[in-house]
Motif scaffolding. Structure first.
Motif, PDB file in Angstrom:
ATOM      1  N   GLY A  32      17.022  18.899 -10.462  1.00  0.00           N
ATOM      2  CA  GLY A  32      17.173  20.315 -10.803  1.00  0.00           C
ATOM      3  C   GLY A  32      16.276  21.261 -10.047  1.00  0.00           C
ATOM      4  O   GLY A  32      16.242  22.459 -10.342  1.00  0.00           O
ATOM      5  N   ALA A  33      15.520  20.732  -9.082  1.00  0.00           N
ATOM      6  CA  ALA A  33      14.608  21.617  -8.346  1.00  0.00           C
ATOM      7  C   ALA A  33      15.299  22.167  -7.093  1.00  0.00           C
ATOM      8  O   ALA A  33      16.319  21.640  -6.642  1.00  0.00           O
ATOM      9  CB  ALA A  33      13.331  20.846  -7.970  1.00  0.00           C
ATOM     10  N   ASP A  71      17.707  19.087 -16.325  1.00  0.00           N
ATOM     11  CA  ASP A  71      17.059  17.809 -16.646  1.00  0.00           C
ATOM     12  C   ASP A  71      17.868  16.961 -17.617  1.00  0.00           C
ATOM     13  O   ASP A  71      18.122  15.772 -17.375  1.00  0.00           O
ATOM     14  CB  ASP A  71      15.671  18.081 -17.241  1.00  0.00           C
ATOM     15  CG  ASP A  71      14.719  18.598 -16.176  1.00  0.00           C
ATOM     16  OD1 ASP A  71      13.691  19.170 -16.535  1.00  0.00           O
ATOM     17  OD2 ASP A  71      15.017  18.446 -14.978  1.00  0.00           O
ATOM     18  N   SER A  89      11.608  16.542 -15.511  1.00  0.00           N
ATOM     19  CA  SER A  89      10.273  16.722 -16.082  1.00  0.00           C
ATOM     20  C   SER A  89      10.183  15.832 -17.301  1.00  0.00           C
ATOM     21  O   SER A  89      11.200  15.537 -17.944  1.00  0.00           O
ATOM     22  CB  SER A  89      10.056  18.183 -16.479  1.00  0.00           C
ATOM     23  OG  SER A  89       9.625  18.896 -15.353  1.00  0.00           O
ATOM     24  N   ASN A 144       4.934  17.547 -10.698  1.00  0.00           N
ATOM     25  CA  ASN A 144       5.401  18.884 -11.061  1.00  0.00           C
ATOM     26  C   ASN A 144       4.161  19.768 -11.025  1.00  0.00           C
ATOM     27  O   ASN A 144       4.082  20.705 -10.262  1.00  0.00           O
ATOM     28  CB  ASN A 144       6.060  18.876 -12.439  1.00  0.00           C
ATOM     29  CG  ASN A 144       6.828  20.159 -12.685  1.00  0.00           C
ATOM     30  OD1 ASN A 144       6.701  21.118 -11.931  1.00  0.00           O
ATOM     31  ND2 ASN A 144       7.608  20.187 -13.742  1.00  0.00           N
ATOM     32  N   ARG A 147       0.516  23.342 -15.504  1.00  0.00           N
ATOM     33  CA  ARG A 147       1.336  24.476 -15.935  1.00  0.00           C
ATOM     34  C   ARG A 147       0.460  25.693 -16.263  1.00  0.00           C
ATOM     35  O   ARG A 147      -0.624  25.569 -16.830  1.00  0.00           O
ATOM     36  CB  ARG A 147       2.192  24.094 -17.141  1.00  0.00           C
ATOM     37  CG  ARG A 147       3.057  22.882 -16.849  1.00  0.00           C
ATOM     38  CD  ARG A 147       3.889  22.486 -18.038  1.00  0.00           C
ATOM     39  NE  ARG A 147       5.047  23.350 -18.217  1.00  0.00           N
ATOM     40  CZ  ARG A 147       6.240  23.136 -17.694  1.00  0.00           C
ATOM     41  NH1 ARG A 147       6.420  22.067 -16.935  1.00  0.00           N
ATOM     42  NH2 ARG A 147       7.257  23.957 -17.921  1.00  0.00           N
ATOM     43  N   MET A 169      10.262  24.354 -22.623  1.00  0.00           N
ATOM     44  CA  MET A 169      11.197  23.268 -22.335  1.00  0.00           C
ATOM     45  C   MET A 169      11.804  22.764 -23.651  1.00  0.00           C
ATOM     46  O   MET A 169      11.238  23.024 -24.726  1.00  0.00           O
ATOM     47  CB  MET A 169      10.459  22.125 -21.623  1.00  0.00           C
ATOM     48  CG  MET A 169      10.039  22.471 -20.206  1.00  0.00           C
ATOM     49  SD  MET A 169       9.268  21.064 -19.348  1.00  0.00           S
ATOM     50  CE  MET A 169       7.603  21.169 -19.993  1.00  0.00           C
ATOM     51  N   PHE A 190      16.014  25.047 -17.853  1.00  0.00           N
ATOM     52  CA  PHE A 190      15.330  25.591 -16.674  1.00  0.00           C
ATOM     53  C   PHE A 190      16.259  26.474 -15.837  1.00  0.00           C
ATOM     54  O   PHE A 190      15.858  27.526 -15.350  1.00  0.00           O
ATOM     55  CB  PHE A 190      14.787  24.439 -15.834  1.00  0.00           C
ATOM     56  CG  PHE A 190      13.973  24.881 -14.664  1.00  0.00           C
ATOM     57  CD1 PHE A 190      14.495  24.811 -13.385  1.00  0.00           C
ATOM     58  CD2 PHE A 190      12.686  25.361 -14.841  1.00  0.00           C
ATOM     59  CE1 PHE A 190      13.738  25.224 -12.295  1.00  0.00           C
ATOM     60  CE2 PHE A 190      11.921  25.771 -13.760  1.00  0.00           C
ATOM     61  CZ  PHE A 190      12.448  25.705 -12.484  1.00  0.00           C
ATOM     62  N   ASN A 207       4.863  27.326 -16.243  1.00  0.00           N
ATOM     63  CA  ASN A 207       5.288  26.360 -15.250  1.00  0.00           C
ATOM     64  C   ASN A 207       4.205  26.243 -14.189  1.00  0.00           C
ATOM     65  O   ASN A 207       3.329  27.104 -14.102  1.00  0.00           O
ATOM     66  CB  ASN A 207       6.618  26.795 -14.602  1.00  0.00           C
ATOM     67  CG  ASN A 207       7.762  25.853 -14.982  1.00  0.00           C
ATOM     68  OD1 ASN A 207       7.748  24.674 -14.636  1.00  0.00           O
ATOM     69  ND2 ASN A 207       8.724  26.367 -15.739  1.00  0.00           N
ATOM     70  N   MET A 234       7.000  14.684 -13.096  1.00  0.00           N
ATOM     71  CA  MET A 234       8.445  14.424 -13.180  1.00  0.00           C
ATOM     72  C   MET A 234       8.592  12.914 -13.095  1.00  0.00           C
ATOM     73  O   MET A 234       7.862  12.258 -12.369  1.00  0.00           O
ATOM     74  CB  MET A 234       9.179  15.097 -12.027  1.00  0.00           C
ATOM     75  CG  MET A 234       9.187  16.612 -12.114  1.00  0.00           C
ATOM     76  SD  MET A 234       9.987  17.279 -10.627  1.00  0.00           S
ATOM     77  CE  MET A 234       9.875  19.037 -10.931  1.00  0.00           C
TER      78      MET A 234
END
Ligand code: TK8
Length: 324
Positions: A32-33, A71, A89, A144, A147, A169, A190, A207, A234
Motif C-alpha cells: 500500500g505504499a 493493508d 504495517s 515504517n 510515528r 490505524m 490509509f 505516521n 511493516m
C-alpha cells in the motif's frame, strides 16, 4: 547398445526441453505504499535477488500504491492466495494475529537499533511464527518508522488533544491509546487518509516522517510534533501454502531475497527520513518536543500497557518486548 544410447539422448532432450518450456514460478507482490517509499525499493531488491539467484526460474511482479487495496486487503489477499506476497504495517495485522498487539504498546523502542535487535531476534521470530495459523509465512520486518503526530493545532501535551479528531490505524489498541490521551480517534484506512484530512473529517493523524512526506499529509496539516510515540515496522509475508509448495532451493532464494529486501529498505528509509524531515519542516511548523513534553504522553499510557497484555495473551512475548 545403439538403442540404449538413442533412448538416453531422447530422455536428455526431453528433460532439457521440459526445463526450458517450464513456465517461471511467478511471485506477485502487493503493498500500500507509494513507489517513492523505501518499502518499494525493498521490493525491487527482492525482485532483483530472486530473478538473479533463480536464473530466471522465478519471476516477481510488484503491485504498489494500493493497487490491490490497503493493508487489510493485502493481508486477506495473501491469505487466500489472490497474491503471493505482501506487506502491511503491523497494527492492522493484530486483527488477524493478536500477538501483534505487542507492537502497539507505545514508547517501547528508543532507537532503530533497539527495534531491529528485538524484531530480528527471538521476540520477532515469535511474531513471524504467529502468522502460520492464518496461512502466512512471516518473512521479516521492514521499516515504517517512528510515528509522529501531525495536526492543525500545536500539541505540546495530552491536554492539547482535547476535542481533536485524530485518524488512527484500524486497531483497537490504537483507538485506546488516543482516547486515553483525550483525543477522539477514528479508524480510517490509509488510502482514505489524505482526503479525510483535506475535507476536515479528521484534524490530525500520526505516521513516520517518510509517509507524511510521500503521501503529502503535510500539505493538509499545519504542525508536526516529534512525539515518536511508537515504532511501527511493516511485516513482509508470503501465502504459506504457496511457500510450502516451493522447492527447498526456491524457498531458500525467497528467504535470502526477503533479507536483502529488509536490509536495503531499512537503509533507504533512514536516508528518506532525513530528507522528509527537511522538506516537511520547510512547509509546516516542526515542533521538536522535549523529553519532558514526550513524557507527559508516556505517563498516561498505563491503561494501554494493561490492555496490550490482555490482548496479546502471552506474557513471555509481552515481557520479551517490554522488559528488554
Ligand atoms: C501503508 C500503511 C501505513 C500505516 C498507516 O499501507 O496506516 O498509517 O502507517 O504504513 O500501512
Amino acid at each position: 547398445m545403439k538403442k540404449t544410447l538413442m533412448l538416453a539422448v531422447l530422455a536428455l532432450v526431453l528433460a532439457v526441453g521440459a526445463a526450458q518450456a517450464a513456465d517461471p514460478v511467478l511471485i506477485t507482490v502487493a503493498h500500500g505504499a507509494t513507489e517513492d517509499h523505501s518499502s518499494h525499493a525493498g521490493w525491487q531488491k527482492f525482485k532483483e535477488v530472486i530473478e538473479a539467484e533463480s536464473k530466471g526460474e522465478m519471476k516477481v511482479e510488484i503491485f504498489p500504491n494500493q493497487q490491490m487495496g490497503g493493508d487489510r486487503e493485502v493481508i486477506e489477499a495473501a491469505q487466500l492466495g489472490n497474491i503471493w506476497v505482501g506487506h502491511s504495517s503491523c497494527s492492522p495485522v493484530a486483527g488477524f494475529a493478536k500477538e501483534y498487539y505487542v507492537l502497539d504498546a507505545p514508547f517501547v523502542f528508543n532507537s532503530h537499533d533497539e527495534a531491529y535487535a528485538l524484531l530480528d531476534g527471538a521476540p520477532g521470530q515469535m511474531l513471524l511464527d504467529a502468522l502460520e495459523p492464518i496461512n502466512l509465512k512471516g518473512m521479516g520486518f521492514i521499516e515504517n518508522g517512528f510515528r509522529n503526530l501531525t495536526a492543525n493545532k500545536k500539541i505540546l501535551d495530552p491536554d492539547d488533544l482535547r476535542g481533536i479528531k485524530i485518524r488512527v490505524m484500524e486497531n483497537k489498541i490504537q483507538m485506546l491509546t488516543w482516547s486515553t490521551l483525550g483525543a477522539n480517534p477514528t479508524p480510517i484506512a490509509f488510502g482514505e487518509l489524505f482526503t479525510a484530512l483535506q475535507q476536515g473529517t479528521v484534524d490530525a493523524q500520526e505516521n513516520p516522517f517518510e509517509l507524511i512526506y510521500t503521501n503529502k499529509f503535510f500539505e493538509v496539516q499545519k504542525y508536526v510534533m516529534t512525539t515518536r510515540h511508537i515504532y511501527t515496522p511493516m511485516i513482509i509475508f508470503m501465502n504459506l501454502d504457496y511457500y510450502n509448495s516451493l522447492s527447498s532451493t526456491h524457498q531458500a532464494i525467497v528467504m535470502k531475497a526477503a533479507k536483502a529486501s529488509m536490509d536495503h529498505g531499512r537503509a533507504i528509509a533512514r536516508d528518506n527520513e532525513k530528507k522528509a524531515i527537511e522538506v516537511v519542516g520547510k512547509s509546516i511548523e516542526l515542533v521538536e518536543l522535549t523529553a519532558a513534553q514526550r513524557k507527559t504522553f508516556q505517563d498516561r499510557m498505563g491503561p494501554v500497557y494493561d490492555a496490550v497484555r490482555v490482548q496479546v495473551g502471552n506474557d513471555k512475548l509481552m515481557d520479551a518486548f517490554l522488559k528488554k
